[in-house]
Design a protein around this motif. Structure first.
Motif, short mmCIF file in Angstrom:
data_model
loop_
_atom_site.label_atom_id
_atom_site.label_comp_id
_atom_site.label_asym_id
_atom_site.label_seq_id
_atom_site.Cartn_x
_atom_site.Cartn_y
_atom_site.Cartn_z
N SER A 1 2.69 14.12 4.37
CA SER A 1 1.51 14.16 5.31
C SER A 1 0.08 14.28 4.54
O SER A 1 -0.83 13.64 5.20
CB SER A 1 1.78 15.44 6.19
OG SER A 1 1.84 16.70 5.07
N GLU A 2 0.08 14.49 3.26
CA GLU A 2 -1.32 14.77 2.38
C GLU A 2 -1.57 13.46 2.11
O GLU A 2 -2.71 12.98 1.58
CB GLU A 2 -0.92 15.67 1.00
CG GLU A 2 -0.63 17.01 1.66
CD GLU A 2 -0.47 17.91 0.56
OE1 GLU A 2 -0.12 17.52 -0.61
OE2 GLU A 2 -0.41 19.18 0.60
N SER A 3 -0.85 12.24 2.17
CA SER A 3 -1.08 10.98 1.53
C SER A 3 -1.72 10.02 2.56
O SER A 3 -1.61 9.99 3.78
CB SER A 3 -0.01 10.17 0.97
OG SER A 3 -0.37 8.94 0.66
N THR A 4 -2.80 9.16 2.46
CA THR A 4 -3.32 8.19 3.54
C THR A 4 -2.70 6.81 3.15
O THR A 4 -3.12 5.88 4.10
CB THR A 4 -4.87 8.28 3.17
OG1 THR A 4 -5.16 7.81 1.66
CG2 THR A 4 -5.58 9.54 3.33
N LYS B 1 4.14 5.86 6.81
CA LYS B 1 3.07 6.46 7.29
C LYS B 1 2.37 5.83 8.46
O LYS B 1 2.02 6.11 9.50
CB LYS B 1 1.92 6.77 6.11
CG LYS B 1 2.56 7.83 5.25
CD LYS B 1 2.00 9.23 5.92
CE LYS B 1 0.71 9.49 5.78
NZ LYS B 1 0.18 10.88 6.48
N SER B 2 2.34 4.25 8.17
CA SER B 2 1.74 3.32 9.11
C SER B 2 2.32 3.24 10.46
O SER B 2 3.72 3.41 10.43
CB SER B 2 1.37 2.14 8.60
OG SER B 2 2.47 1.49 8.18
N ASN C 1 0.86 -1.26 0.10
CA ASN C 1 -0.05 -0.02 0.08
C ASN C 1 0.86 1.07 -0.01
O ASN C 1 0.92 2.09 1.03
CB ASN C 1 -0.86 -0.07 1.20
CG ASN C 1 -1.84 1.08 1.32
OD1 ASN C 1 -2.24 1.49 0.18
ND2 ASN C 1 -2.41 1.62 2.23
N ASP D 1 0.04 3.74 3.47
CA ASP D 1 0.90 3.23 4.46
C ASP D 1 2.33 3.75 4.36
O ASP D 1 3.08 3.79 5.46
CB ASP D 1 1.16 1.42 4.44
CG ASP D 1 -0.54 0.96 4.71
OD1 ASP D 1 -1.29 1.61 5.46
OD2 ASP D 1 -0.51 -0.27 4.74
#
Length: 288
Positions: free
Chosen positions: A122-125, A156-157, A22, A127
Motif C-alpha cells: 500500500s505504501e508504494s506508488t 497495484k495498477s 514499473n 504499478d
C-alpha cells in the motif's frame, strides 16, 4: 512426492508480459542478526497429553537457549556485516533488466515479516511491488547456513490487479501476480568443518578470521536465491509439481525449527550445487 500436496507457487499469467516494467522492489528482513534453529523434541508425542506437551515445550525451550548461547561468536563476527544490503544488491543486479519483471529500485525494510505484506504494498506508488521476505539462520547442528526466502509480486495498477489472484497475508488479502518459496543451504567448507560434530566447534569455524566463511556463505546464497528467482519467474504454472519429468531425489528442507525430509524433482546440477523443486512448487538449492 505426494500428488495431493497443495501448490503454493503462483506463476505469472502470460497476460502480464510487458506490463511489469514499473515494479518496485523491497527486501523485507525479519531480523538483522543470524538466527538459530533446533530439532524439535518428540517428547510430546512419546508421552502424550498435557504432560507430554509441557515436557516437549520445556525441552524445546532449553534447546533454543543452548543454540542462542552457541551462536554468540558467529554474531559477533557479523556485527559489521549488512546481510540486508547483500540480498538487496543481489536482486537489484539480477533484475535490473529482466525481461519478465524489471525492478526500478530495491529498498530494505528491516524487522518485517510476511503478515505485513499489505502495508508494504500500500505504501508504494509503482504499478507492481516485488517483496522478498528473507531470513538467515544456522541449521540445528550449525554445520550449514540456511537462507529461507519468500518472494511475492503484488499488483497495484487496475490493469494488473485484474490479472492477480487474491491471497491472504496476515488479516489482509493482497492481489498476487506471482509468489514462491526458495531456500539456499551452504555447508561449512570441507577443509574447515571440524571432525568433532559439536555445535560449538562448528560455531567457532564459522566465526574464525572475522567470520570469513559465514560471510562467503551468505553472500553466495543471496546471489543463488536471485538466480533461482530469475529462472523461476519465467516458468509456466502447473497444477501438480510432483509429476514433472526428471529424477526424484530425497532432500531435507528447513521449515521453521524443523528439518523435514522430502522428495523433490531434480531441476539442475552445476558446480557441485543442486536445484530441486518440491511438490508445492518451491525451489531449493544445496550441495550435491
Amino acid at each position: 512426492m505426494s500428488g495431493c500436496a497443495s501448490t503454493y507457487r503462483v506463476a505469472f499469467a502470460p497476460e502480464t508480459q510487458g506490463k511489469l516494467a514499473n515494479t518496485a522492489g523491497i527486501v523485507a528482513v525479519e531480523k538483522d542478526e543470524i538466527g538459530t534453529s533446533i530439532d524439535p523434541s518428540g517428547a510430546g508425542v512419546a508421552v502424550g497429553g498435557l504432560i507430554g506437551a509441557i515436557v516437549d515445550s520445556a525441552v524445546n525451550s532449553s534447546s533454543s537457549k543452548k543454540a542462542e548461547a552457541a551462536v554468540a561468536d558467529v554474531r559477533n563476527a557479523l556485527i559489521e556485516y549488512a546481510f540486508d544490503r547483500e540480498m538487496s544488491d543481489a536482486f537489484a543486479r539480477r533484475f535490473s533488466d529482466a525481461p519478465s519483471v524489471s525492478l526500478l529500485s530495491v529498498v530494505v525494510s528491516k524487522n518485517t515479516a510476511a503478515p505485513e505484506l499489505s502495508r508494504l504494498v500500500s505504501e508504494s506508488t509503482a504499478d507492481a511491488v516485488a517483496v522478498v521476505f528473507v531470513r538467515h539462520l544456522l541449521s540445528p547442528d550449525f554445520a550449514e547456513a540456511v537462507i529461507p526466502v519468500e518472494i511475492v509480486v503484488c499488483a497495484k495498477s487496475a490493469e494488473l490487479t485484474a490479472l492477480a489472484k487474491p491471497r491472504k497475508y496476515g488479516d489482509q488479502e493482497v492481489p498476487v501476480l506471482y509468489r514462491n518459496k526458495f531456500q539456499s543451504i551452504w555447508p561449512l567448507p570441507p577443509g574447515v568443518k571440524s571432525t568433532e560434530q559439536a555445535r560449538e566447534k562448528y560455531a567457532a569455524a564459522w566465526a574464525m578470521d572475522g567470520g570469513v566463511h559465514v560471510r562467503n556463505a551468505l553472500q553466495t546464497a543471496c546471489n543463488e536465491i536471485a538466480e533461482l528467482a530469475y529462472w523461476d519467474v519465467t516458468q509456466p504454472a502447473r497444477e501438480n509439481y510432483s509429476d514433472i519429468p526428471g529424477e526424484t531425489r530425497r532432500t531435507h528442507i528447513y521449515n521453521m525449527n524443523s528439518r523435514i525430509p522430502s522428495n523433490a524433482k531434480l531441476i539442475k546440477t552445476e558446480n557441485g550445487r543442486v536445484w530441486v523443486r518440491l511438490a508445492d512448487g518451491s525451489l531449493h538449492a544445496q550441495a550435491e
